[in-house]
Design a protein around this motif. Structure first.
Motif, PDB file in Angstrom:
ATOM      1  N   ILE A 122       0.837  -1.206   0.000  1.00 38.74           N
ATOM      2  CA  ILE A 122       0.000   0.000   0.000  1.00 38.74           C
ATOM      3  C   ILE A 122       0.872   1.256   0.000  1.00 38.74           C
ATOM      4  O   ILE A 122       0.586   2.235  -0.704  1.00 38.74           O
ATOM      5  CB  ILE A 122      -0.947  -0.015   1.212  1.00 38.74           C
ATOM      6  CG1 ILE A 122      -2.006  -1.105   1.018  1.00 38.74           C
ATOM      7  CG2 ILE A 122      -1.617   1.337   1.407  1.00 38.74           C
ATOM      8  CD1 ILE A 122      -2.851  -1.363   2.246  1.00 38.74           C
ATOM      9  N   VAL A 146      -8.246   5.641   1.369  1.00 35.78           N
ATOM     10  CA  VAL A 146      -7.969   4.622   0.356  1.00 35.78           C
ATOM     11  C   VAL A 146      -7.021   3.566   0.932  1.00 35.78           C
ATOM     12  O   VAL A 146      -7.214   2.355   0.734  1.00 35.78           O
ATOM     13  CB  VAL A 146      -7.374   5.257  -0.919  1.00 35.78           C
ATOM     14  CG1 VAL A 146      -6.827   4.182  -1.847  1.00 35.78           C
ATOM     15  CG2 VAL A 146      -8.426   6.081  -1.643  1.00 35.78           C
ATOM     16  N   LEU A 163      -8.021  -0.353   1.413  1.00 34.08           N
ATOM     17  CA  LEU A 163      -7.251  -1.454   0.832  1.00 34.08           C
ATOM     18  C   LEU A 163      -6.807  -2.436   1.913  1.00 34.08           C
ATOM     19  O   LEU A 163      -6.898  -3.658   1.734  1.00 34.08           O
ATOM     20  CB  LEU A 163      -6.040  -0.906   0.083  1.00 34.08           C
ATOM     21  CG  LEU A 163      -6.317  -0.133  -1.208  1.00 34.08           C
ATOM     22  CD1 LEU A 163      -5.030   0.482  -1.748  1.00 34.08           C
ATOM     23  CD2 LEU A 163      -6.934  -1.055  -2.262  1.00 34.08           C
ATOM     24  N   THR A 213      -9.863  -4.360   3.340  1.00 32.39           N
ATOM     25  CA  THR A 213     -10.341  -5.342   2.358  1.00 32.39           C
ATOM     26  C   THR A 213      -9.395  -6.531   2.289  1.00 32.39           C
ATOM     27  O   THR A 213      -9.830  -7.694   2.237  1.00 32.39           O
ATOM     28  CB  THR A 213     -10.454  -4.690   0.970  1.00 32.39           C
ATOM     29  OG1 THR A 213     -11.335  -3.561   1.052  1.00 32.39           O
ATOM     30  CG2 THR A 213     -11.004  -5.677  -0.045  1.00 32.39           C
ATOM     31  N   PHE A 214      -8.101  -6.246   2.285  1.00 32.07           N
ATOM     32  CA  PHE A 214      -7.109  -7.324   2.277  1.00 32.07           C
ATOM     33  C   PHE A 214      -7.285  -8.232   3.496  1.00 32.07           C
ATOM     34  O   PHE A 214      -7.247  -9.462   3.384  1.00 32.07           O
ATOM     35  CB  PHE A 214      -5.702  -6.724   2.258  1.00 32.07           C
ATOM     36  CG  PHE A 214      -4.596  -7.724   2.423  1.00 32.07           C
ATOM     37  CD1 PHE A 214      -4.212  -8.530   1.361  1.00 32.07           C
ATOM     38  CD2 PHE A 214      -3.947  -7.864   3.636  1.00 32.07           C
ATOM     39  CE1 PHE A 214      -3.189  -9.462   1.516  1.00 32.07           C
ATOM     40  CE2 PHE A 214      -2.923  -8.785   3.805  1.00 32.07           C
ATOM     41  CZ  PHE A 214      -2.547  -9.592   2.733  1.00 32.07           C
TER      42      PHE A 214
END
Length: 598
Positions: free
Chosen positions: A221, A382, A386, A389-390
């Motif tokens: 990320i 963001v 990410l 969600t990961f």
């Protein structure tokens, strides 16, 4: 998003106090939470009711250190007699436990100092987790939103279990580092955020590799942020240097002698090389910093490919399972570890409450990202989206990702609540203000899942399962094992899952515990219980075992009975006792059976 909701939850003075003194107030909340858990769990704690085999082994590791065992010597000499075995952990998590014992011992003696250390030590990383999540929601939601993060964290059942008194294994500390990682990803100050993520990842890897996927995800990320915006170079440079440097210091200070070879299951030279190489490449990319985004993307992809290909070429032995166990042990044991299976292979009754909050967290982070699309907070959201969600997708790989996934879902859930709750509280309809807010809280926090599943007629444990669970608890209880000390210290042949508890509570030694580096001994126990009585006797003699300890209906015993019909343990369970076994007396109502091996 930052002002109106805060006003809805309290007056201007309250908001200023919550903002200005948030660290002190968050730590005060931690003290109150810790006090409640100590009070609530006192009936079990006073008996040193360590809940897991790893907690028992951690205490044995600390005892070894305090009794003069070398700092870099993590061989457990009271298991796998006469050789012992090297566990893959590091000394880092031993420090607070050992420090508390040394601090309290002059006042309460060794026994109670150990118990008090086991009560207090797991609660210490909870304070870091609270501060990490508080910093994240302050940066992305509102300066006064951090109390809601604490409330939601308390509702993360899988996460909070890792911080409970006597849960002295390392998972709580790794979750604390995960909370700092997400705080670093959300930090608007690039260099400070990069340092936070790099150091948190290095500490987590020094403790163990369980969070390696999360550390890799955080690094990816940070690299993507740099690809998107060249101005993120200071963040990536700081991250690269602290990851490589922190991992090097962690290896030098805490890696055991057994971890200084090319093993794949800990921060050995294998993974240290990866961290140094990744840090060097990311630092070089940040220093080069091409202007065109497409060029930065190509360079980032090439750097990632270089790390993956280099790892495959230099360390091909680590392309499989990091535990590197034999196919037989993987089939008979490691592949059947419940927490290592994906969430969809677990009963809905246990899977649904764990998966609910991560899904809500992803939804909340997505909504917050959209709402912040024209503000400086968008990039931070963001990154959190990410990462959340990961973490949620990790549940499709292994159930053990649940505590981390729940923790990372808290910022998104807080963002969602910060939008919904004020609107309900501002309603002119009392029913909406009261009932609506309560229902919304239960949904957004994910707590409804745990309540609802209790009333659904699905996956209810059978009477047989309840019997097994009760027997497994009774067999490892203090009252059951302590009477074994009436017999002289010797090596005991017993179940793998009972080994760590046996050596913690008694003066006897065991043959095996559920640790992959103890693999040959685990197979010996399995072969001993599953083969013929003569084979059992030969294996016991090879390990110098003179006592046999079994617990009818313990979970592990059912495996030996079902897999090995007519085998040694199956015969024993049917009261077919070989002539070379001599029954020994134990107290009335003991759940255990003890034999002398002649």
């Amino acid at each position: 998003m930052a002002n109106a909701p805060g006003a809805a939850f309290g007056g201007d003075f309250d908001g200023k106090v919550l903002d200005r003194y948030w660290v002190r107030l968050a730590l005060l909340a931690w003290v109150l939470i810790a006090g409640y858990y100590l009070y609530e769990r006192w009936p079990q704690m006073r008996f040193l009711a360590l809940p897991d085999t790893d907690d028992n082994m951690r205490l044995m590791q600390v005892r070894g250190l305090l009794n003069g065992q070398g700092w870099y010597d993590l061989r457990q000499h009271r298991m796998n007699s006469p050789l012992g075995f090297d566990i893959h952990w590091s000394r880092l998590v031993d420090l607070p436990i050992a420090g508390l014992i040394l601090l309290l011992k002059p006042f309460v003696g060794t026994v109670w100092a150990e118990r008090a250390a086991c009560w207090i030590a797991p609660l210490l990383p909870l304070s870091i987790a609270i501060l990490g999540l508080g910093a994240t929601v302050r940066r992305l939601v509102s300066p006064v939103a951090w109390p809601l993060a604490i409330v939601f964290l308390i509702g993360c059942t899988a996460t909070m279990l890792m911080f409970m008194p006597e849960r002295i294994d390392h998972h709580g500390w790794q979750l604390a580092m995960l909370s700092l990682t997400v705080a670093g990803l959300a930090d608007p100050k690039g260099a400070r955020g990069g340092i936070t993520v790099g150091l948190a990842s290095a500490v987590s890897l020094t403790i163990g590799l369980e969070m390696l996927p999360f550390c890799a995800g955080a690094g990816a990320i940070i690299a993507l942020r740099w690809v998107w915006d060249r101005a993120e170079a200071p963040r990536m440079s700081a991250y690269a240097l602290t990851l490589a440097g922190g991992s090097t210091l962690g290896f030098a200070a805490f890696a055991s002698e057994a971890n200084r070879v090319l093993r794949c299951d800990a921060l050995t030279p294998v993974w240290l090389s990866v961290m140094i190489a990744a840090g060097a490449l990311l630092f070089i990319l940040a220093r080069i910093g091409p202007e065109k985004r497409a060029v930065r993307l190509i360079l980032a992809v090439l750097a990632g490919a270089a790390i993956v290909v280099g790892f495959a070429l230099v360390f091909p032995q680590c392309l499989g399972r990091p535990e590197q166990v034999s196919p037989e042990l993987a089939k008979n044991w490691l592949n059947n570890v419940r927490e290592a299976k994906p969430i969809y292979q677990h009963p809905l009754r246990s899977a649904f409450p764990i998966a609910t909050l991560p899904i809500i967290g992803v939804i909340g982070a997505a909504v917050a990202t959209w709402r912040a699309r024209r503000t400086p907070r968008m990039i931070g959201w963001v990154a959190v989206l990410l990462f959340t969600t990961f973490a949620a997708l990790m549940l499709l790989w292994q159930m053990r990702a649940g505590p981390g996934a729940q923790l990372l879902a808290v910022p998104g859930a807080v963002a969602l609540g910060w939008i919904i709750f004020p609107r309900l509280l501002a309603s002119k309809i009392m029913l909406v203000r009261v009932v609506g807010t309560v229902v919304a809280f239960l949904i957004v926090s994910g707590l409804f899942a745990g309540y609802a599943i209790q009333y659904l007629p699905i996956d209810r444990p059978s009477a047989r399962v309840n019997t097994i669970n009760k027997a497994s608890g009774n067999c490892s209880a203090n009252y059951a094992l302590r009477p074994l000390d009436r017999y002289p210290a010797q090596t005991v042949f017993t179940f793998v899952d009972l080994g760590p508890r046996l050596i913690t509570l008694t003066h006897h030694d065991a043959i095996a515990g559920p640790y992959h580096r103890n693999g040959p001994a685990i197979l010996d126990v399995q072969h001993g219980f599953g083969g013929t009585p003569e084979n059992f006797r030969a294996i016991a003699r090879r390990h110098g075992a003179t006592l046999l300890l079994v617990c009818p209906n313990m979970a592990e015993s059912t495996v030996y009975r079902s897999r090995n019909k007519g085998g040694f343990y199956d015969q024993l369970a049917h009261n077919e006792v070989p002539a070379f076994l001599e029954p020994l007396p134990l107290p009335d109502k003991s759940p255990l059976r003890l034999f002398r091996i002649n």
